[in-house]
Design a protein around this motif. Structure first.
Motif, mmCIF file in Angstrom:
data_model
loop_
_atom_site.group_PDB
_atom_site.id
_atom_site.type_symbol
_atom_site.label_atom_id
_atom_site.label_comp_id
_atom_site.label_asym_id
_atom_site.label_seq_id
_atom_site.Cartn_x
_atom_site.Cartn_y
_atom_site.Cartn_z
ATOM 1 N N ILE A 286 0.822 -1.204 0.000
ATOM 2 C CA ILE A 286 0.000 0.000 0.000
ATOM 3 C C ILE A 286 0.863 1.264 0.000
ATOM 4 O O ILE A 286 2.021 1.244 0.413
ATOM 5 C CB ILE A 286 -0.982 0.041 1.200
ATOM 6 C CG1 ILE A 286 -0.250 0.359 2.515
ATOM 7 C CG2 ILE A 286 -1.756 -1.259 1.337
ATOM 8 C CD1 ILE A 286 -1.202 0.719 3.637
ATOM 9 N N ILE A 287 0.260 2.354 -0.498
ATOM 10 C CA ILE A 287 0.856 3.672 -0.303
ATOM 11 C C ILE A 287 -0.111 4.474 0.553
ATOM 12 O O ILE A 287 -1.321 4.205 0.577
ATOM 13 C CB ILE A 287 1.141 4.415 -1.622
ATOM 14 C CG1 ILE A 287 -0.156 4.704 -2.393
ATOM 15 C CG2 ILE A 287 2.142 3.666 -2.472
ATOM 16 C CD1 ILE A 287 0.003 5.767 -3.475
ATOM 17 N N LEU A 288 0.429 5.462 1.257
ATOM 18 C CA LEU A 288 -0.355 6.256 2.185
ATOM 19 C C LEU A 288 -0.125 7.732 1.906
ATOM 20 O O LEU A 288 1.020 8.193 1.911
ATOM 21 C CB LEU A 288 0.066 5.899 3.614
ATOM 22 C CG LEU A 288 -0.642 6.586 4.762
ATOM 23 C CD1 LEU A 288 -2.116 6.222 4.773
ATOM 24 C CD2 LEU A 288 -0.005 6.182 6.080
ATOM 25 N N ALA A 289 -1.194 8.480 1.644
ATOM 26 C CA ALA A 289 -1.085 9.920 1.396
ATOM 27 C C ALA A 289 -1.843 10.674 2.479
ATOM 28 O O ALA A 289 -3.055 10.514 2.632
ATOM 29 C CB ALA A 289 -1.645 10.264 0.026
ATOM 30 N N GLU A 290 -1.106 11.475 3.234
ATOM 31 C CA GLU A 290 -1.658 12.249 4.357
ATOM 32 C C GLU A 290 -0.730 13.435 4.568
ATOM 33 O O GLU A 290 0.484 13.256 4.693
ATOM 34 C CB GLU A 290 -1.723 11.357 5.612
ATOM 35 C CG GLU A 290 -1.808 12.073 6.925
ATOM 36 C CD GLU A 290 -3.097 12.856 7.113
ATOM 37 O OE1 GLU A 290 -2.995 14.087 7.323
ATOM 38 O OE2 GLU A 290 -4.181 12.248 7.057
ATOM 39 N N ASP A 291 -1.279 14.657 4.566
ATOM 40 C CA ASP A 291 -0.407 15.828 4.638
ATOM 41 C C ASP A 291 0.140 16.107 6.037
ATOM 42 O O ASP A 291 1.153 16.785 6.179
ATOM 43 C CB ASP A 291 -1.111 17.075 4.086
ATOM 44 C CG ASP A 291 -2.340 17.465 4.882
ATOM 45 O OD1 ASP A 291 -3.092 16.571 5.294
ATOM 46 O OD2 ASP A 291 -2.555 18.669 5.084
ATOM 47 N N GLU B 95 1.652 14.308 -5.320
ATOM 48 C CA GLU B 95 2.723 13.416 -4.871
ATOM 49 C C GLU B 95 2.209 11.984 -4.747
ATOM 50 O O GLU B 95 2.917 11.027 -5.074
ATOM 51 C CB GLU B 95 3.287 13.898 -3.528
ATOM 52 C CG GLU B 95 4.539 13.147 -3.097
ATOM 53 C CD GLU B 95 5.084 13.594 -1.743
ATOM 54 O OE1 GLU B 95 6.058 12.964 -1.287
ATOM 55 O OE2 GLU B 95 4.548 14.536 -1.133
ATOM 56 N N ALA B 96 0.959 11.833 -4.304
ATOM 57 C CA ALA B 96 0.361 10.492 -4.186
ATOM 58 C C ALA B 96 0.305 9.809 -5.544
ATOM 59 O O ALA B 96 0.605 8.619 -5.671
ATOM 60 C CB ALA B 96 -1.043 10.589 -3.588
ATOM 61 N N VAL B 97 -0.074 10.571 -6.573
ATOM 62 C CA VAL B 97 -0.137 10.006 -7.933
ATOM 63 C C VAL B 97 1.254 9.586 -8.392
ATOM 64 O O VAL B 97 1.442 8.491 -8.939
ATOM 65 C CB VAL B 97 -0.760 11.019 -8.920
ATOM 66 C CG1 VAL B 97 -0.719 10.474 -10.346
ATOM 67 C CG2 VAL B 97 -2.202 11.348 -8.513
#
Length: 201
Positions: A4-9, A38-40
């Motif tokens: 998984i990837i995780l995107a959270e500012d 950045e998530a993309v």
């Protein structure tokens, strides 16, 4: 392993989620991001099984990122994780191809279980939010009305909005008037607030 990837500012929240998910024997966090774009980019680079995205991030929200990730990596399942349990966000996330929509106050074990269910092809939606979305009904605003209201959110003048969206000032006034009517508010400031509260913008 479920990659998984995780995107959270918010770095602290992101770090806590990475740590919690890392305790699961079958889940591996292969990338992190602090913004939608950045998530993309991280998704393109790592090709994860699941992308876990926050809704509100700088430079483009998680729902926009979800749509782009689904376009470039159709096999990647997208989960939206948010502080803001707004019905409009849920509808937009589902339209963008998200497989899950969860609020951040869910217990950590439920998040890991949701990752597994999503990877297995299921759809996971916070039950309270699903009920609220059904009772709230669909977003009444057209795409252009949303664009104009979003542009008005920072207090821009009619002329500024018209220039930014390449519309005439009269057209901007018409869209604002229509949006005010549809949101049953008295002016554009109230219309923006109402639309934001519903997750329509």
């Amino acid at each position: 392993m479920i990659r998984i990837i995780l995107a959270e500012d918010q770095a602290m929240v992101r770090g806590a989620l990475v740590t919690l998910l890392g305790l699961e024997g079958d889940i591996e966090v292969v990338g992190e991001a602090a913004s939608g774009p950045e998530a993309v980019a991280v998704a393109r680079k790592t090709e994860p099984d699941v992308a876990l995205l926050d809704v509100e991030m700088p430079g483009g929200d998680g729902i926009t990122a979800a749509e782009e990730i689904r376009r470039v990596l159709p096999g990647c399942r997208v989960m939206i994780l948010t502080t803001f349990g707004r019905p409009g966000y849920l509808r937009r996330a589902m339209e963008a191809g998200a497989a899950a929509f969860l609020v951040k106050d869910s217990p950590a074990r439920e998040l890991a279980a949701a990752v597994r269910r999503v990877r297995a092809g299921e759809r996971v939606i916070d039950p309270g939010l699903a009920a609220a979305a059904l009772s709230a009904g669909p977003n009444p605003l057209s795409g252009r009305e949303r664009d104009v209201l979003a542009a008005a959110a920072d207090g821009s003048t009619i002329a500024d909005i018209a220039a930014r969206l390449h519309l005439s000032e009269g057209t901007v006034r018409n869209y604002l008037s229509s949006a005010i009517g549809k949101t049953r508010t008295r002016n554009r400031v109230e219309a923006v607030r109402h639309a934001q509260a519903q997750g329509w913008l």
